[in-house]
Design an enzyme around this catalytic site. Sequence first.
Site, mmCIF file in Angstrom:
data_model
loop_
_atom_site.group_PDB
_atom_site.id
_atom_site.type_symbol
_atom_site.label_atom_id
_atom_site.label_comp_id
_atom_site.label_asym_id
_atom_site.label_seq_id
_atom_site.Cartn_x
_atom_site.Cartn_y
_atom_site.Cartn_z
ATOM 1 N N LYS A 69 -17.621 -4.390 0.224
ATOM 2 C CA LYS A 69 -17.010 -5.194 -0.833
ATOM 3 C C LYS A 69 -18.021 -5.411 -1.953
ATOM 4 O O LYS A 69 -19.219 -5.616 -1.687
ATOM 5 C CB LYS A 69 -16.564 -6.543 -0.239
ATOM 6 C CG LYS A 69 -15.785 -7.428 -1.196
ATOM 7 C CD LYS A 69 -15.316 -8.695 -0.483
ATOM 8 C CE LYS A 69 -14.508 -9.614 -1.365
ATOM 9 N NZ LYS A 69 -14.021 -10.809 -0.654
ATOM 10 N N SER A 144 -9.230 -11.818 -0.883
ATOM 11 C CA SER A 144 -9.813 -11.101 -1.990
ATOM 12 C C SER A 144 -10.432 -9.756 -1.597
ATOM 13 O O SER A 144 -10.755 -8.966 -2.482
ATOM 14 C CB SER A 144 -10.890 -11.972 -2.642
ATOM 15 O OG SER A 144 -11.900 -12.278 -1.712
ATOM 16 N N SER A 168 -10.271 -14.279 3.201
ATOM 17 C CA SER A 168 -10.289 -13.019 2.451
ATOM 18 C C SER A 168 -10.580 -11.759 3.249
ATOM 19 O O SER A 168 -10.442 -10.667 2.716
ATOM 20 C CB SER A 168 -11.305 -13.107 1.318
ATOM 21 O OG SER A 168 -10.727 -13.794 0.245
#
Length: 466
Positions: A69, A144, A168
């Site tokens: 990420k 997210s 997330s």
Amino acid sequence: MEYYEIPMHTLVELIKAGDIDSASLRNKFLKRISQNNPSLNAFISVNENPGSENISVDSKLAGIPIAVKDNIAVKDMRLTCGSLMLENYISPYDATVISRLKRAGAVILGKTNMDEFAMGSSNEYSYFGNVVNPVDSERVPGGSSGGSASAVAAGLAPAALGSDTGGSVRQPASFCGVVGFKPSYGRLSRWGLVAFASSLDQIGFITKDVQDAIILYEICAGPDEHDNTMINESPPPIDYSFWDGKIPKIAVLSQSFSPAVDEKIKQRLRQVLDYLDAEVVEVTIPELDYAVPVYYIIAPAEASANLARYDGVRYGFRVEEVQDIMDMYFRTRSQGFGKEVKRRIMIGTFVLSAGYQEKYFGKAQKARRLFYNKLMEVFSEYDFVACPTTSTDAFKFGEKLDDPVEMYITDIFTVSANLIGAPAISIPMHRQGELPYGLQLMSAPRKDAELLSFSAITEDKLTQMR
Ligand code: GLN
């Protein structure tokens, strides 16, 4: 099966057996990214030359490519956090989890798309555009860590790192039909993870199965001198036979069966819990109704302090032709941050402001403590708390964009684990042919090993039920 459908641990076995070499495996994934990323938008940066050539097949991961990420620092790669503010920022160092993965023989395949500064539940708040759910292109992948979940579900990466402040890792895993594991707070170093809400943030894993999550967790977990909020003990090893001859006790949250939860998810949850070899009791925790409001005071409060460092001086973006320093601060932050980030900074600044601090932030901290005490009471009687990870399957693009509160409510089942620092996992439980949704299991803080070994059993059972 194709290489991109195979779990990471099987790919490692294939490399070790000499059936495939890691450099060609990495090239296959790079090719698949170049074919599919234009439609999925799961990656922000791709590492064309991750250098798997010199990695020994004797290392634990034997040259496996991993997606990361884009709020986790990888040396010499961009670290954008999905924001214009850091669009061209290059990390000068590796996060602790990254150096541990590299030491274990992983190579970094690329950096995945995300809601700006990890604020969001649909990936619609990225400066780099939406990520698409590979299961249904009209739907969000969740957020997210939507880029990581989409990448693993679509076979663009064997496994990925995400971060989980309020769900997330687990929520996008649920929406994309993959496994998402958030360890206990303090098990994984946050050194090199760009801070959103420091008392809630934790790095986690998005994988094809539980075994892959276990392997990555064992490599990454454990004390680190760079992070003084860590649990100061080596994490106990995962013992797959821990539950042999034992019947776990599971408390299923009564809110799992509320009208807000999709009918098919409720039905499936009942079936699944009946099928597990466990004692299952429905419990009501009325305090759960406060979890989302408490989270949405504490997280923005911490975010507003953490994001003060983006001032146009120290990192990344700065507007041009400034008149004076105030003008630079003001315009850099107005242009550099997107709408949702600004909303959080304003909420955070408000709840911390003189005169309101006790009323909002102080009260939320007290509620968080009560919530912790209540859940620890439950954990003194039960091994796990179960509920669906999400109350619906993936929603359509735009569906929740007009009403931020609608978006916030989607975190109802995930924020508790962060508020109390507990480990939690989402395991796919949908029937074949349905859009994905996950079963969430949470244990008491520090019981990662117990949770993971039971998750492996649960996953087997769920596969039998498909
Ligand atoms: N959806 C939650 C939020 O917007 C959680 C985000 C996260 O875990 N990073 O804050």
